[in-house]
Design an enzyme around this catalytic site. Structure first.
Site, mmCIF file in Angstrom:
data_model
loop_
_atom_site.group_PDB
_atom_site.id
_atom_site.type_symbol
_atom_site.label_atom_id
_atom_site.label_comp_id
_atom_site.label_asym_id
_atom_site.label_seq_id
_atom_site.Cartn_x
_atom_site.Cartn_y
_atom_site.Cartn_z
ATOM 1 N N HIS A 73 9.581 1.810 18.381
ATOM 2 C CA HIS A 73 8.282 2.358 17.656
ATOM 3 C C HIS A 73 8.289 3.705 17.480
ATOM 4 O O HIS A 73 7.757 4.630 17.915
ATOM 5 C CB HIS A 73 6.948 1.798 18.369
ATOM 6 C CG HIS A 73 5.795 1.741 17.804
ATOM 7 N ND1 HIS A 73 4.907 0.976 18.107
ATOM 8 C CD2 HIS A 73 5.378 2.538 16.579
ATOM 9 C CE1 HIS A 73 3.895 1.108 17.043
ATOM 10 N NE2 HIS A 73 4.173 1.988 16.175
ATOM 11 N N GLU A 82 5.346 -4.942 22.832
ATOM 12 C CA GLU A 82 6.203 -3.803 23.147
ATOM 13 C C GLU A 82 5.445 -2.909 24.301
ATOM 14 O O GLU A 82 4.097 -3.050 24.543
ATOM 15 C CB GLU A 82 6.338 -3.150 22.015
ATOM 16 C CG GLU A 82 4.830 -2.512 21.177
ATOM 17 C CD GLU A 82 5.110 -1.593 19.975
ATOM 18 O OE1 GLU A 82 5.785 -2.059 18.995
ATOM 19 O OE2 GLU A 82 4.597 -0.549 20.032
ATOM 20 N N GLY A 121 8.359 4.836 13.973
ATOM 21 C CA GLY A 121 8.330 4.989 12.489
ATOM 22 C C GLY A 121 7.962 6.146 11.949
ATOM 23 O O GLY A 121 8.264 6.864 10.864
ATOM 24 N N GLY A 163 0.925 -1.271 0.082
ATOM 25 C CA GLY A 163 -0.056 0.131 0.115
ATOM 26 C C GLY A 163 0.805 1.329 0.010
ATOM 27 O O GLY A 163 1.926 1.212 -0.681
ATOM 28 N N ARG A 164 0.362 2.227 0.918
ATOM 29 C CA ARG A 164 1.356 3.542 0.729
ATOM 30 C C ARG A 164 2.687 3.305 1.204
ATOM 31 O O ARG A 164 3.496 3.824 0.446
ATOM 32 C CB ARG A 164 0.551 4.517 1.419
ATOM 33 C CG ARG A 164 -0.809 5.070 1.240
ATOM 34 C CD ARG A 164 -1.748 5.589 2.296
ATOM 35 N NE ARG A 164 -2.179 4.771 3.215
ATOM 36 C CZ ARG A 164 -3.340 4.513 3.487
ATOM 37 N NH1 ARG A 164 -4.279 4.891 3.072
ATOM 38 N NH2 ARG A 164 -3.711 3.550 4.540
ATOM 39 N N ARG A 221 -2.954 -8.617 -0.857
ATOM 40 C CA ARG A 221 -3.946 -9.150 -1.160
ATOM 41 C C ARG A 221 -4.557 -8.902 -2.752
ATOM 42 O O ARG A 221 -5.147 -9.881 -3.251
ATOM 43 C CB ARG A 221 -5.184 -8.618 -0.038
ATOM 44 C CG ARG A 221 -5.272 -9.390 0.847
ATOM 45 C CD ARG A 221 -6.751 -8.765 1.842
ATOM 46 N NE ARG A 221 -6.674 -7.354 1.815
ATOM 47 C CZ ARG A 221 -7.421 -6.813 2.661
ATOM 48 N NH1 ARG A 221 -8.187 -7.300 3.531
ATOM 49 N NH2 ARG A 221 -7.363 -5.353 2.636
ATOM 50 N N ALA A 266 5.868 -2.292 10.723
ATOM 51 C CA ALA A 266 4.169 -2.190 10.684
ATOM 52 C C ALA A 266 3.645 -2.467 12.034
ATOM 53 O O ALA A 266 3.572 -1.715 12.846
ATOM 54 C CB ALA A 266 3.849 -3.389 9.714
ATOM 55 N N ARG A 267 3.613 -3.626 12.374
ATOM 56 C CA ARG A 267 2.933 -4.027 13.939
ATOM 57 C C ARG A 267 3.925 -5.121 14.422
ATOM 58 O O ARG A 267 3.948 -6.507 13.443
ATOM 59 C CB ARG A 267 1.623 -4.185 13.758
ATOM 60 C CG ARG A 267 0.879 -3.008 13.590
ATOM 61 C CD ARG A 267 0.847 -2.237 15.109
ATOM 62 N NE ARG A 267 0.174 -1.043 14.880
ATOM 63 C CZ ARG A 267 0.328 0.227 14.353
ATOM 64 N NH1 ARG A 267 1.876 0.377 14.068
ATOM 65 N NH2 ARG A 267 -0.349 1.221 14.471
HETATM 66 P P1 NAP Z 1 -2.176 0.552 3.403
HETATM 67 O O1 NAP Z 1 -1.803 1.633 2.423
HETATM 68 O O2 NAP Z 1 -3.508 0.338 3.535
HETATM 69 O O3 NAP Z 1 -1.426 -0.773 2.869
HETATM 70 C C1 NAP Z 1 -1.688 -1.832 3.514
HETATM 71 C C2 NAP Z 1 -1.195 -3.095 2.567
HETATM 72 O O4 NAP Z 1 -1.238 -4.435 3.258
HETATM 73 C C3 NAP Z 1 -2.023 -3.130 1.290
HETATM 74 O O5 NAP Z 1 -1.121 -3.517 0.012
HETATM 75 C C4 NAP Z 1 -2.939 -4.266 1.493
HETATM 76 O O6 NAP Z 1 -3.185 -4.726 0.334
HETATM 77 C C5 NAP Z 1 -2.065 -5.163 2.198
HETATM 78 N N1 NAP Z 1 -2.926 -6.178 3.049
HETATM 79 C C6 NAP Z 1 -3.815 -5.972 3.915
HETATM 80 N N2 NAP Z 1 -4.371 -7.153 4.448
HETATM 81 C C7 NAP Z 1 -3.568 -7.989 3.832
HETATM 82 C C8 NAP Z 1 -3.467 -9.467 4.124
HETATM 83 N N3 NAP Z 1 -4.461 -10.135 4.930
HETATM 84 N N4 NAP Z 1 -2.859 -10.066 3.226
HETATM 85 C C9 NAP Z 1 -1.878 -9.664 2.366
HETATM 86 N N5 NAP Z 1 -1.688 -8.118 2.321
HETATM 87 C C10 NAP Z 1 -2.587 -7.448 3.117
HETATM 88 O O7 NAP Z 1 -1.408 0.859 4.646
HETATM 89 P P2 NAP Z 1 -0.277 1.837 5.016
HETATM 90 O O8 NAP Z 1 -0.524 3.164 5.040
HETATM 91 O O9 NAP Z 1 0.980 1.359 3.933
HETATM 92 O O10 NAP Z 1 0.209 1.338 6.501
HETATM 93 C C11 NAP Z 1 0.762 -0.201 6.842
HETATM 94 C C12 NAP Z 1 0.903 -0.334 8.268
HETATM 95 O O11 NAP Z 1 2.009 0.367 8.464
HETATM 96 C C13 NAP Z 1 -0.178 0.496 9.151
HETATM 97 O O12 NAP Z 1 -1.553 -0.392 9.202
HETATM 98 C C14 NAP Z 1 0.704 0.642 10.473
HETATM 99 O O13 NAP Z 1 -0.028 -0.502 11.267
HETATM 100 C C15 NAP Z 1 1.844 0.458 10.048
HETATM 101 N N6 NAP Z 1 2.631 1.820 10.588
HETATM 102 C C16 NAP Z 1 3.661 1.699 11.340
HETATM 103 C C17 NAP Z 1 4.151 2.776 11.833
HETATM 104 C C18 NAP Z 1 5.284 3.031 12.775
HETATM 105 O O14 NAP Z 1 5.326 3.806 13.642
HETATM 106 N N7 NAP Z 1 6.081 1.908 12.810
HETATM 107 C C19 NAP Z 1 4.074 4.198 11.160
HETATM 108 C C20 NAP Z 1 2.934 4.071 10.237
HETATM 109 C C21 NAP Z 1 2.446 2.892 9.694
HETATM 110 P P3 NAP Z 1 -4.696 -4.657 -0.444
HETATM 111 O O15 NAP Z 1 -4.710 -3.260 -0.901
HETATM 112 O O16 NAP Z 1 -4.720 -5.739 -1.250
HETATM 113 O O17 NAP Z 1 -5.784 -4.880 0.677
#
Ligand code: NAP
Length: 340
Positions: free
Chosen positions: A301, A283, A303, A171-172, A193, A253-254
């Protein structure tokens, strides 16, 4: 003003005139508090720690909206808040919120995507480089005054060009990490997915593969899926066993997406070369074995922790909250069914 005890204080200037009552669970930037205070009666938890459970329950009892950060809003907490209409999460991941419980009560939930994408991808790439080039080991070596002479065969790492960067989630943040990988001349594979449009695959030179191929072929596996019941422990013993013994795992991610015990076992057995971790299963507790490993880079944590990003997150959460109270559709709705 730094406070060293938990309290929930009214923001200065708040009037008690029947405006929506809002709880902000962290001392976020004053700009964002001021923005919300223009329209709402705001209470801010003044300590930069998760609110103790009992205090959170009490503070939620009479609020119309909450801007949570790093607190768990489970069904129990949500159901205590009988007036609650909006949860404007300060963060993109919302695994801390029971969205089903919100749907049952028609509580709107919003998050803060996009504004933290670049900072988080920067950290993912920082961990890739730090683990590959053994930055933490080298830093300790110099600080501990162990560096007495230059050596030819010393602290050899792994370089980026030509290596395969596997993105689990595209995703993003996954795509922003791929953009960095492209700049470093890496080969990019991704699994998610759904496949992204061909134009994006082309732009990022990224190839869609199945999960097994991703695990088998990655030199660096970077995790970018949200934490959901489907992704919890999505990387465990069997998945790690498919990986190259020279590979490194990066997680921004998590924590619970990787089964930490299985990761530790693979690292101890030399079935994996190293890891770069910003998030952990329990954590702020970190598996004691990880603490002792030189081939693992650990971050607490952080990010999204840049000044620019944290301000944008706070302001976007405030914007989402105010839109909801003003009867407009917030820019980042997680459960649009509540609006129907
Ligand atoms: P996003 O744009 O929604 O991207 C999520 C990606 O995961 C998409 O490609 C989605 O595919 C895929 N996905 C979801 N469920 C799945 C599954 N069951 N199997 C395979 N792929 C799956 O989210 P984002 O903005 O990139 O953020 C991702 C995560 O990073 C957040 O949810 C957050 O937990 C984490 N994060 C952590 C920090 C930190 O401080 N370390 C900071 C920011 C974010 P589809 O599009 O096909 O559904």
């Amino acid at each position: 003003m730094k406070q060293n005890h938990h309290d929930v204080r009214p923001d200065s200037g708040a009037s008690f005139s029947g405006r929506p009552k809002v709880l902000i669970t962290r001392p976020i930037q004053q700009e964002a508090i001021d923005l919300v205070s223009q329209h709402c009666e705001v209470r801010v938890h003044s300590v930069d720690e998760a609110m103790p459970a009992e205090m959170l329950m009490k503070a939620m009892r009479d609020v119309d909206g909450v801007m949570p950060s790093g607190v768990r809003l489970d069904a129990n907490v949500i159901n205590t808040a009988s007036k609650l209409r909006v949860i404007a999460n300060i963060g993109v991941g919302y695994d801390n919120i029971d969205v089903d419980a919100c749907n049952r009560r028609r509580i709107l939930v919003t998050n803060t995507p996009d504004v933290l994408t670049e900072a988080t991808a920067d950290l993912a790439f920082t961990l890739i480089l730090a683990a590959a080039r053994r930055v933490v080991e080298g830093d300790s070596y110099v600080r501990e005054l162990r560096w007495t002479h230059w050596q030819w065969n010393f602290l050899w790492g792994s370089e980026m060009r030509g290596k395969t960067l596997g993105l689990y989630g595209f995703g993003r943040i996954g795509q922003a990490t791929a953009r960095r990988g492209r700049g470093f001349g890496m080969r990019m594979l991704y699994y998610a997915r759904h496949r992204v449009p061909l134009s994006i695959e082309k732009e990022l030179a990224a190839e869609f593969v199945d999960r097994e191929t991703l695990l088998r072929e990655s030199d660096f596996l970077s995790v970018h899926v949200p934490l959901t019941p489907e992704t919890r422990h999505g990387i465990s013993g069997p998945e790690l066993a498919l990986m190259k013994p020279t590979a490194l795992v990066i997680n921004t991610a998590r924590g619970s997406i990787i089964e930490e015990e299985a990761l530790v076992e693979a690292l101890l057995a030399g079935r994996l070369a190293g890891a770069g971790l910003d998030v952990f299963e329990h954590e702020p507790q970190v598996h004691p074995s990880l603490i002792t490993m030189e081939n693992v880079v650990l971050m607490p944590h952080v990010g999204s922790a840049t000044a620019e990003t944290r301000l944008r997150m706070a302001l976007l959460a405030a914007t989402n909250l105010l839109a909801a109270f003003n009867g407009r559709r917030p820019p980042n709705v997680i459960n649009p069914e509540v609006l129907e």
